[in-house]
Motif scaffolding. Structure first.
Motif, PDB file in Angstrom:
ATOM      1  N   GLU A 279       0.829  -1.202   0.000  1.00 23.86           N
ATOM      2  CA  GLU A 279       0.000   0.000   0.000  1.00 23.86           C
ATOM      3  C   GLU A 279       0.864   1.254   0.000  1.00 23.86           C
ATOM      4  O   GLU A 279       0.554   2.236  -0.686  1.00 23.86           O
ATOM      5  CB  GLU A 279      -0.912  -0.022   1.227  1.00 23.86           C
ATOM      6  CG  GLU A 279      -2.041   0.974   1.180  1.00 23.86           C
ATOM      7  CD  GLU A 279      -3.002   0.758   2.337  1.00 23.86           C
ATOM      8  OE1 GLU A 279      -2.656   1.177   3.472  1.00 23.86           O
ATOM      9  OE2 GLU A 279      -4.073   0.168   2.112  1.00 23.86           O
TER      10      GLU A 279
ATOM     11  N   THR B 173      -3.107  -7.146   0.664  1.00 19.98           N
ATOM     12  CA  THR B 173      -4.558  -7.188   0.507  1.00 19.98           C
ATOM     13  C   THR B 173      -5.095  -8.556   0.910  1.00 19.98           C
ATOM     14  O   THR B 173      -4.636  -9.579   0.394  1.00 19.98           O
ATOM     15  CB  THR B 173      -4.960  -6.893  -0.946  1.00 19.98           C
ATOM     16  OG1 THR B 173      -4.353  -5.673  -1.378  1.00 19.98           O
ATOM     17  CG2 THR B 173      -6.477  -6.772  -1.064  1.00 19.98           C
TER      18      THR B 173
ATOM     19  N   THR C 169     -10.498  -9.906  -1.577  1.00 16.30           N
ATOM     20  CA  THR C 169     -10.880  -8.500  -1.518  1.00 16.30           C
ATOM     21  C   THR C 169     -10.018  -7.688  -2.478  1.00 16.30           C
ATOM     22  O   THR C 169      -9.017  -8.174  -3.005  1.00 16.30           O
ATOM     23  CB  THR C 169     -10.704  -7.913  -0.102  1.00 16.30           C
ATOM     24  OG1 THR C 169      -9.303  -7.815   0.210  1.00 16.30           O
ATOM     25  CG2 THR C 169     -11.395  -8.779   0.935  1.00 16.30           C
TER      26      THR C 169
ATOM     27  N   GLU D  82      -9.036  -3.165  -3.164  1.00 18.66           N
ATOM     28  CA  GLU D  82      -9.184  -1.830  -2.611  1.00 18.66           C
ATOM     29  C   GLU D  82      -9.282  -0.783  -3.707  1.00 18.66           C
ATOM     30  O   GLU D  82      -8.812  -0.981  -4.834  1.00 18.66           O
ATOM     31  CB  GLU D  82      -8.009  -1.486  -1.690  1.00 18.66           C
ATOM     32  CG  GLU D  82      -8.024  -2.234  -0.372  1.00 18.66           C
ATOM     33  CD  GLU D  82      -7.039  -1.672   0.628  1.00 18.66           C
ATOM     34  OE1 GLU D  82      -7.395  -1.564   1.803  1.00 18.66           O
ATOM     35  OE2 GLU D  82      -5.913  -1.328   0.210  1.00 18.66           O
TER      36      GLU D  82
ATOM     37  N   GLN E  99     -12.132  -0.974   1.110  1.00 17.91           N
ATOM     38  CA  GLN E  99     -11.912  -2.378   0.784  1.00 17.91           C
ATOM     39  C   GLN E  99     -13.268  -3.044   0.530  1.00 17.91           C
ATOM     40  O   GLN E  99     -14.201  -2.876   1.327  1.00 17.91           O
ATOM     41  CB  GLN E  99     -11.195  -3.072   1.944  1.00 17.91           C
ATOM     42  CG  GLN E  99     -10.778  -4.503   1.660  1.00 17.91           C
ATOM     43  CD  GLN E  99     -10.036  -5.103   2.839  1.00 17.91           C
ATOM     44  OE1 GLN E  99     -10.616  -5.832   3.650  1.00 17.91           O
ATOM     45  NE2 GLN E  99      -8.752  -4.775   2.954  1.00 17.91           N
ATOM     46  N   THR E 100     -13.379  -3.767  -0.572  1.00 16.44           N
ATOM     47  CA  THR E 100     -14.626  -4.442  -0.906  1.00 16.44           C
ATOM     48  C   THR E 100     -14.353  -5.912  -1.204  1.00 16.44           C
ATOM     49  O   THR E 100     -13.230  -6.272  -1.575  1.00 16.44           O
ATOM     50  CB  THR E 100     -15.306  -3.814  -2.141  1.00 16.44           C
ATOM     51  OG1 THR E 100     -14.610  -4.220  -3.332  1.00 16.44           O
ATOM     52  CG2 THR E 100     -15.321  -2.293  -2.062  1.00 16.44           C
TER      53      THR E 100
END
Length: 293
Positions: free
Chosen positions: A169, A197, A201, A203, A216-217
């Protein structure tokens, strides 16, 4: 808000302006769609029909819009381009088309210095590599990106624009800062997957002068065409109306996720913009952004 959107168009399905125009209108904005191609369907089907417009034809349409006049604040007639709040662009199939778009951006900003340019630098994706013709990625990097105020690359495109490979990140944020140093102040990075991650998921990161945020999904089992075009349009609209990258990120990701869920439920290849329009007009409060700095 009034938006000049220069993108492709398809009669069947939703990509380019066919993915951006209706959602922007559903949010209450005026859209002036200028098409660069008018195809029967998107090229992912492997077969399509319809014309690729010559850059001069695209320029003529924009010139024609500029020749329309409305009454300005001082009571005198002004070009309608002076009332544009933003220019939005996506896939640019040739350098000549890119030049037309940059010229339109310059004309709009000359008439309205407060207007912004939102560019989705469509070039490629993980697993597919570059899917535009040779020369376009370099043209996008060297000529288009420096003129953008808002940039919405995916993770793969961000790495290309910065000539690096990001695995964390922090490295993604450093890459975003490198892009921002070249012009765009607001950057939205989609489909971010790093070594950090969690499995299953992905981001989406939003970075501006005010800070950086991530949502985040769950990673859904589909990747239909047009999601990037939808995302760019929604982020532009929410950013300009809320003036908050955090809110724009939360609302955009919530709406797009809802559209993808509706697409899965319908079992269709095309994103369900019409069926999920309520989630576009009134984004559900599904995701809360995490502040990164």
């Amino acid at each position: 808000m009034k938006i000049l959107s220069v993108q492709s168009s398809v009669a069947y399905g939703h990509v380019g302006n066919s993915a951006a125009t209706f959602p922007l209108q559903r949010l209450g904005h005026e859209v002036w769609p200028v098409v660069t191609v008018h195809f029967s369907n998107h090229t992912g089907y492997g077969a399509w029909r319809g014309p690729l417009l010559a850059p001069s034809d695209v320029a003529d349409v924009i010139t024609g819009i500029g020749e329309r006049e409305v009454t300005g604040p001082d009571g005198k007639p002004v070009s309608v381009l002076a009332t544009a709040d933003a220019v939005l662009s996506g896939y640019q199939g040739a350098e000549d088309v890119g030049a037309v778009i940059l010229d339109a951006v310059a004309r709009v900003k000359e008439l309205n210095p407060a207007a912004v340019y939102c560019c989705d630098p469509v070039m490629g994706d993980v697993g597919r590599g570059m899917f535009v013709r040779p020369g376009i990625p370099e043209y996008m990097r060297d000529h288009v990106v420096p003129h953008a105020d808002i940039l919405t690359p995916n993770h793969f495109e961000l790495d290309f624009l910065t000539d690096r490979t990001t695995h964390t990140e922090a490295e993604v944020l450093d890459a975003v800062d490198a892009v921002r140093d070249r012009g765009p102040r607001d950057v939205l990075v989609t489909s971010v997957i790093t070594d950090e991650t969690p499995a299953g998921t992905l981001e989406v990161l939003a970075v501006s002068d005010d800070g950086a945020w991530a949502v985040q999904t769950p990673q859904l089992p589909i990747a239909p065409n047009g999601c990037g075009d939808l995302t760019s349009a929604l982020y532009l609209a929410h950013l300009l109306t809320t003036r908050s990258p955090q809110l724009a990120l939360e609302r955009t990701t919530s709406s797009v996720f809802s559209v993808l869920e509706a697409t899965i439920a319908a079992g269709t290849r095309e994103i369900q913009l019409i069926g999920a329009q309520a989630s576009i007009a009134n984004p559900p409060e599904r995701f809360q952004a995490r502040q990164l700095r």
